[in-house]
Design a protein around this motif. Structure first.
Motif, PDB file in Angstrom:
ATOM      1  N   MET A   1      39.469  65.778  22.500  1.00 54.63           N
ATOM      2  CA  MET A   1      39.085  65.421  23.524  1.00 54.63           C
ATOM      3  C   MET A   1      38.642  63.618  23.567  1.00 54.63           C
ATOM      4  N   ALA A   2      39.982  63.141  24.869  1.00 56.03           N
ATOM      5  CA  ALA A   2      39.656  62.036  24.630  1.00 56.03           C
ATOM      6  C   ALA A   2      37.908  60.939  25.429  1.00 56.03           C
ATOM      7  N   LYS A   3      38.190  59.843  25.122  1.00 57.79           N
ATOM      8  CA  LYS A   3      36.712  59.295  25.565  1.00 57.79           C
ATOM      9  C   LYS A   3      36.927  59.092  26.761  1.00 57.79           C
ATOM     10  N   PRO A   4      35.775  58.792  27.777  1.00 56.32           N
ATOM     11  CA  PRO A   4      35.848  58.947  29.124  1.00 56.32           C
ATOM     12  C   PRO A   4      35.741  57.232  29.090  1.00 56.32           C
ATOM     13  N   HIS A   5      36.752  56.740  30.402  1.00 55.16           N
ATOM     14  CA  HIS A   5      36.721  55.655  31.047  1.00 55.16           C
ATOM     15  C   HIS A   5      35.787  54.110  30.966  1.00 55.16           C
ATOM     16  N   PRO A   6      35.484  53.028  30.480  1.00 53.50           N
ATOM     17  CA  PRO A   6      34.093  52.509  30.414  1.00 53.50           C
ATOM     18  C   PRO A   6      34.167  52.533  32.159  1.00 53.50           C
ATOM     19  N   ASP A   7      33.350  52.302  33.173  1.00 50.68           N
ATOM     20  CA  ASP A   7      32.772  52.010  33.862  1.00 50.68           C
ATOM     21  C   ASP A   7      33.542  50.391  34.500  1.00 50.68           C
ATOM     22  N   ARG A   8      33.396  51.170  35.883  1.00 47.61           N
ATOM     23  CA  ARG A   8      33.620  49.394  35.828  1.00 47.61           C
ATOM     24  C   ARG A   8      33.079  47.903  36.177  1.00 47.61           C
ATOM     25  N   GLU A   9      31.551  48.779  35.810  1.00 43.36           N
ATOM     26  CA  GLU A   9      30.851  47.293  36.416  1.00 43.36           C
ATOM     27  C   GLU A   9      30.490  47.185  34.600  1.00 43.36           C
ATOM     28  N   ARG A  10      30.815  47.380  33.645  1.00 47.37           N
ATOM     29  CA  ARG A  10      31.078  46.922  32.586  1.00 47.37           C
ATOM     30  C   ARG A  10      32.581  45.922  32.394  1.00 47.37           C
ATOM     31  N   ALA A  11      33.515  46.451  33.528  1.00 46.12           N
ATOM     32  CA  ALA A  11      34.616  45.608  33.401  1.00 46.12           C
ATOM     33  C   ALA A  11      34.764  44.632  33.624  1.00 46.12           C
ATOM     34  N   THR A  28      39.304  32.145  41.592  1.00 43.88           N
ATOM     35  CA  THR A  28      38.407  32.363  41.700  1.00 43.88           C
ATOM     36  C   THR A  28      38.166  33.356  41.979  1.00 43.88           C
ATOM     37  N   MET A  29      36.839  34.130  42.216  1.00 41.99           N
ATOM     38  CA  MET A  29      36.551  35.926  41.775  1.00 41.99           C
ATOM     39  C   MET A  29      37.060  36.257  43.520  1.00 41.99           C
ATOM     40  N   ARG A  30      37.653  37.015  43.810  1.00 40.37           N
ATOM     41  CA  ARG A  30      37.409  37.333  45.236  1.00 40.37           C
ATOM     42  C   ARG A  30      38.232  39.197  45.007  1.00 40.37           C
ATOM     43  N   ARG A  31      38.188  40.236  46.173  1.00 46.52           N
ATOM     44  CA  ARG A  31      37.858  41.390  46.128  1.00 46.52           C
ATOM     45  C   ARG A  31      39.365  42.013  46.199  1.00 46.52           C
ATOM     46  N   MET A  32      40.078  42.854  45.971  1.00 47.84           N
ATOM     47  CA  MET A  32      41.364  43.442  45.988  1.00 47.84           C
ATOM     48  C   MET A  32      41.653  44.520  45.667  1.00 47.84           C
ATOM     49  N   PHE A  33      41.867  46.091  46.030  1.00 47.62           N
ATOM     50  CA  PHE A  33      41.866  47.087  46.207  1.00 47.62           C
ATOM     51  C   PHE A  33      41.134  47.416  45.137  1.00 47.62           C
ATOM     52  N   GLY A  34      39.697  47.345  46.405  1.00 49.02           N
ATOM     53  CA  GLY A  34      38.651  48.269  46.393  1.00 49.02           C
ATOM     54  C   GLY A  34      37.547  47.215  45.029  1.00 49.02           C
ATOM     55  N   SER A  35      38.333  46.141  44.082  1.00 45.73           N
ATOM     56  CA  SER A  35      37.167  45.801  43.030  1.00 45.73           C
ATOM     57  C   SER A  35      37.340  44.585  42.963  1.00 45.73           C
ATOM     58  N   GLU A  36      36.424  43.833  42.584  1.00 49.22           N
ATOM     59  CA  GLU A  36      36.494  41.978  42.992  1.00 49.22           C
ATOM     60  C   GLU A  36      37.744  41.677  41.488  1.00 49.22           C
ATOM     61  N   GLY A  37      38.308  40.828  41.852  1.00 48.47           N
ATOM     62  CA  GLY A  37      39.183  40.382  40.913  1.00 48.47           C
ATOM     63  C   GLY A  37      39.524  38.322  40.439  1.00 48.47           C
ATOM     64  N   SER A  49      40.244  47.910  37.215  1.00 45.68           N
ATOM     65  CA  SER A  49      40.313  48.754  37.537  1.00 45.68           C
ATOM     66  C   SER A  49      39.108  49.765  38.139  1.00 45.68           C
ATOM     67  N   THR A  50      38.792  51.090  39.016  1.00 44.63           N
ATOM     68  CA  THR A  50      37.559  51.587  38.606  1.00 44.63           C
ATOM     69  C   THR A  50      37.301  52.684  37.701  1.00 44.63           C
ATOM     70  N   ALA A  51      38.647  52.660  37.056  1.00 43.35           N
ATOM     71  CA  ALA A  51      38.729  53.327  35.799  1.00 43.35           C
ATOM     72  C   ALA A  51      38.386  51.805  34.363  1.00 43.35           C
ATOM     73  N   GLY A  52      38.073  51.217  34.969  1.00 40.13           N
ATOM     74  CA  GLY A  52      36.912  49.712  33.959  1.00 40.13           C
ATOM     75  C   GLY A  52      38.600  49.121  33.040  1.00 40.13           C
ATOM     76  N   TRP A  81      52.619  45.166  37.773  1.00 41.37           N
ATOM     77  CA  TRP A  81      51.426  45.229  37.849  1.00 41.37           C
ATOM     78  C   TRP A  81      51.498  46.063  36.923  1.00 41.37           C
ATOM     79  N   ALA A  82      50.405  45.532  35.790  1.00 44.92           N
ATOM     80  CA  ALA A  82      50.254  46.044  34.990  1.00 44.92           C
ATOM     81  C   ALA A  82      48.778  46.531  33.918  1.00 44.92           C
ATOM     82  N   VAL A  83      48.263  47.580  33.383  1.00 48.36           N
ATOM     83  CA  VAL A  83      47.086  47.996  33.048  1.00 48.36           C
ATOM     84  C   VAL A  83      47.048  47.254  31.805  1.00 48.36           C
ATOM     85  N   VAL A  84      45.749  47.210  31.328  1.00 50.69           N
ATOM     86  CA  VAL A  84      45.075  46.733  29.944  1.00 50.69           C
ATOM     87  C   VAL A  84      43.674  47.095  29.582  1.00 50.69           C
TER      88      VAL A  84
END
Length: 109
Positions: A1-11, A28-37, A49-52, A81-84
Motif C-alpha cells: 500500500m502506497a504512503k499518502p502524500h504529505p499535505d500542502r501545508e507541510r510542502a 517573491t511568493m505569489r498565488r497560482m494554480f490554487g497554491s502559493e509559489g 501541489s495539492t498533493a504536497g 512543468w515537472a513534479v519533484v
C-alpha cells in the motif's frame, strides 16, 4: 500500500525554507494554480501541489534528464512543468528549485 502524500501545508513550509536558502532579492511568493509559489519578476517557477509535492518550470529536455514526471493538468501532461516528490527531500527541492529559478529568469524580460 502506497504512503499518502504529505499535505500542502507541510510542502508550503518546505517551499518557504527553500526560498530563504535561494537568497535572491527578486524572488517573491505569489498565488497560482490554487497554491502559493515562488516567482521571479512575477513569473512563477516553483509551487507546492495539492498533493504536497514541488512543481517546477524547467526545459522539457531537462525534466527527462532529471528523471522527473511531468505535471498533469486536467488529464494533460504539461511540457515544461515537472513534479519533484516531497520524499525527494529538501536538498533536492532546493537544487531543482534553483535550476527552475535560473531557467525562468533566463526566459523572462
Amino acid at each position: 500500500m502506497a504512503k499518502p502524500h504529505p499535505d500542502r501545508e507541510r510542502a508550503l513550509e518546505r517551499l518557504t525554507e527553500v526560498a530563504a536558502v535561494l537568497e535572491r532579492a527578486d524572488v517573491t511568493m505569489r498565488r497560482m494554480f490554487g497554491s502559493e509559489g515562488l516567482a521571479v519578476r512575477g513569473k512563477l517557477f516553483a509551487f507546492a501541489s495539492t498533493a504536497g509535492d514541488l512543481v517546477v518550470k524547467l526545459p522539457e529536455q531537462r525534466i527527462g534528464e532529471l528523471g522527473l514526471d511531468p505535471m498533469v493538468m486536467r488529464g494533460r501532461p504539461m511540457r515544461e512543468w515537472a513534479v519533484v516528490p516531497y520524499d525527494a527531500g529538501e536538498e533536492r527541492w532546493r537544487t531543482i528549485a534553483g535550476e527552475a529559478y535560473a531557467f525562468v529568469d533566463s526566459i523572462s524580460p
